[in-house]
Write a protein that holds these residues in place. Structure first.
Motif, PDB file in Angstrom:
ATOM      1  N   UNK A 128       0.860  -1.183   0.000  1.00 51.84           N
ATOM      2  CA  UNK A 128       0.000   0.000   0.000  1.00 51.84           C
ATOM      3  C   UNK A 128       0.895   1.231   0.000  1.00 51.84           C
ATOM      4  N   UNK A 129       0.400   2.350  -0.489  1.00 53.30           N
ATOM      5  CA  UNK A 129       1.243   3.557  -0.548  1.00 53.30           C
ATOM      6  C   UNK A 129       1.297   4.298   0.783  1.00 53.30           C
ATOM      7  N   UNK A 130       2.414   4.952   0.996  1.00 50.62           N
ATOM      8  CA  UNK A 130       2.592   5.892   2.091  1.00 50.62           C
ATOM      9  C   UNK A 130       2.638   7.287   1.462  1.00 50.62           C
ATOM     10  N   UNK A 131       2.124   8.268   2.157  1.00 50.23           N
ATOM     11  CA  UNK A 131       2.198   9.642   1.655  1.00 50.23           C
ATOM     12  C   UNK A 131       2.355  10.616   2.793  1.00 50.23           C
ATOM     13  N   UNK A 132       2.793  11.821   2.446  1.00 49.90           N
ATOM     14  CA  UNK A 132       2.942  12.871   3.448  1.00 49.90           C
ATOM     15  C   UNK A 132       2.527  14.189   2.845  1.00 49.90           C
TER      16      UNK A 132
END
Length: 132
Positions: A128-132
């Motif tokens: 799954x993607x991580x984002x900030x």
């Protein structure tokens, strides 16, 4: 309404954090929002788990646009209430550092194999993607 952990913002928090907390509560029921979780001894403002999208780290500031004198992705110069200028770490940089810390913690977890792709072109990357 999203599950909020904890379910309220404590006294003395910035208006930016309180406003973001209120907005994040409006996310769908399957979302989980952690307010100031501890990650490697540091406290990002929000970590949001969005089941259909991934994980998002948010860092809030209570600055008004008129207070921001300048900056880049590392440092921001902000006019304080006395008219002076303070330099602060960019919230973009802070959130990104928190995100990488969280990714490292997830990789070290005993169950990390459940979170990572197996053999193939994306081997070792999160499912799954991580984002900030």
């Amino acid at each position: 309404m999203a599950t909020m952990i904890p379910d309220a913002v404590g006294a003395g928090k910035s208006i930016g954090e309180r406003m973001m907390f209120d907005r994040l509560q409006l996310l769908p029921d399957d979302c989980i929002v952690y307010y100031e979780p501890i990650i490697d001894g540091r406290y990002p403002d929000f970590v949001v788990i969005l089941p259909d999208n991934g994980l998002l780290v948010i860092e809030c500031k209570g600055w008004r646009a008129s207070q921001i004198v300048g900056g880049d992705t590392s440092i921001v110069s902000v006019r304080d209430s006395q008219g002076g200028v303070e330099r602060a770490t960019s919230p973009v940089r802070q959130a990104r550092e928190y995100m990488h810390g969280l990714m490292n913690r997830c990789r070290k977890h005993p169950s990390s194999s459940l979170l990572l792709n197996g053999p193939g072109p994306h081997e070792g990357r999160f499912v799954f993607p991580f984002g900030s």
